[in-house]
Design an enzyme around this catalytic site. Structure first.
Site, short mmCIF file in Angstrom:
data_model
loop_
_atom_site.label_atom_id
_atom_site.label_comp_id
_atom_site.label_asym_id
_atom_site.label_seq_id
_atom_site.Cartn_x
_atom_site.Cartn_y
_atom_site.Cartn_z
N THR A 12 41.44 40.50 44.44
CA THR A 12 42.43 39.48 45.07
C THR A 12 42.04 38.76 45.99
OG1 THR A 12 44.38 40.86 43.99
CG2 THR A 12 44.64 39.19 45.55
N GLU A 37 41.55 34.74 46.32
CA GLU A 37 42.03 33.64 47.55
C GLU A 37 41.16 33.21 48.24
OE1 GLU A 37 45.17 33.05 47.23
OE2 GLU A 37 45.59 34.60 45.72
N GLU A 64 48.32 24.24 34.69
CA GLU A 64 49.15 23.60 33.92
C GLU A 64 48.15 23.71 32.39
OE1 GLU A 64 47.89 18.67 33.13
OE2 GLU A 64 49.99 19.21 33.96
#
Length: 425
Positions: A238, A242, A256
């Site tokens: 994680t 990030e 998208e």
């Protein structure tokens, strides 16, 4: 570059919001709603990033330089007696996370961060816990702060978190480890700058945009040991993910369906891996492809991940060179050479209204600096005092200056140098 409709961090399906690993897409949607020029601003950033990549594409290597980023880990915990445990994670857990970052960003053989993929890249970035604090005192690179609040929304509370504790983001990568709410387990600031192409909005809006810079990680998803870790995101990836955003990388689908991350060597995919499995996934956008679920910028479980690509490396290097904030940090990592006498140079000069002014300042050893800005009538407009500085670039504020000529003066205890600057449309 993938040449498709510009679509970074656009609106995302309800499924992704419900199971979101990362808060970047959520935050971006809110910024779109708040600022009418947000999409155009990002488009301008992308144009400039791609231009830098085009300039570098004929080089045999992107760079031979390894950046070593100083890191400070801020542990925000709920243990009133400051005992280690729960949200007050151990030093051992923090050190395990730093180790994973270096395995992943250097593609180290014999570790989980290694891959044999033809497009797999050594990002040539390393992370080290800071050895001194902003005042020059010896430090472990770890701070611990007791708080009474039982959890934060990483997207909505990021400035609240930064106000609790934050070291100078032009000298350190700030990582906050704390309890997250709303299912988001990580969040990072993207290398946009309010001074880059103009944000619009009020001065308060700009100040809020500038306040938070760094990475937020839920304590249950930080490192590989010693605490209460998630069963899915428990190998430190994680934080790897990030920091990828902090370096300018996007999710592989651009948030998208069949969107873009502007990297040719990552397949164009329909959706991120929202499962707890490493099973093969395919997408049919332009052509049918196998998803690169092992990419650190996907949402795959930690055990699936082991690759940054060459184009992701190229993009991150371009974003680092473009972002004013990131350049300031890199300049602070390797200060400019010394000069026997105080010398300054304004870059650029002339400069357009609203654009950043970069002041190249060189001198002998370590000095306290006083930087003052005067109008041509000699009236003092701005003043800033900087302690224990070495030769370096300093970014100056320019949001409120009108067109005209000004004088910048830099003083040490024994020397004073001035230079004229022209602000133009």
């Amino acid at each position: 570059m993938k040449k498709i409709l510009f679509a970074i961090f656009l609106s995302i399906p309800s499924l992704l919001i419900a199971q979101d690993r990362c808060g970047v897409a959520i935050a971006d949607k809110k910024l779109q709603e708040k600022y009418s020029n947000w999409q155009q601003r990002k488009a301008n950033f992308e144009t400039q990033v791609q231009k830098i990549q085009e300039q570098n594409k004929n080089q045999a290597r992107i760079t031979d330089k390894v950046y070593q980023i100083p890191v400070v880990v801020h542990v925000l915990h709920n243990n009133a007696n400051n005992a280690i445990g729960g949200t007050n994670i151990s030093d051992e857990q923090i050190l395990s996370q730093i180790r994973v970052l270096n395995e992943d960003y250097r593609k180290k053989e014999g570790t989980n961060g290694y891959n044999t993929n033809a497009v797999g890249a050594d990002m040539e970035i390393e992370f080290v816990l800071a050895t001194t604090d902003p005042d020059g005192n010896t430090s472990t690179g770890i701070t611990r702060t007791y708080i009474t609040q039982n959890g934060f929304s990483f997207v909505d509370d990021k400035n609240t978190i930064a106000k609790i504790i934050q070291w100078d983001s032009e000298r350190y990568l700030n990582i906050w480890v704390l309890k997250g709410l709303n299912g988001v387990i990580g969040y990072a600031s993207f290398p946009y700058d309010s001074k880059l192409d103009g944000l619009g909005g009020t001065s308060q809006d700009i100040a809020e945009m500038e306040l938070f810079d760094g990475v937020l990680i839920d304590y249950r998803n930080f490192g590989t040991c010693c605490g209460t870790l998630s069963s899915t995101y428990n190998l430190g990836r994680t934080t790897t993910h990030e920091i990828g955003h902090w370096l300018g990388l996007l999710h592989p689908n651009g948030d998208e369906e069949c969107g873009t991350d502007y990297c040719n060597d990552t397949p164009q995919i329909e959706k991120l891996n929202l499962t707890t499995s490493c099973d093969k996934m395919t997408s049919s956008c332009v052509v049918r492809v196998t998803n690169m679920i092992e990419n650190y910028m996907d949402y795959s479980p930690d055990r699936c991940m082991n690759i940054f690509t060459n184009d992701q490396k190229s993009r991150s290097r371009a974003a680092l060179s473009l972002s004013i904030k990131r350049q300031a940090l890199l300049n602070n990592i390797e200060p400019l050479g010394e000069t026997d006498k105080l010398s300054i140079n304004i870059e650029p000069n002339p400069v357009s209204t609203g654009k950043s002014i970069r002041l190249r300042t060189t001198f002998k050893g370590e000095q306290n600096l006083l930087i003052r800005l005067f109008d041509f009538q000699g009236r003092l407009l701005q003043e800033e005092s900087l302690q224990k500085q070495k030769s370096n670039f300093i970014n100056l504020k320019n949001e409120s200056l009108r067109e005209g000529q000004y004088i910048i003066n830099v003083s040490t205890e024994s020397e004073s140098v001035s230079q004229k600057i022209l602000i133009q449309p």
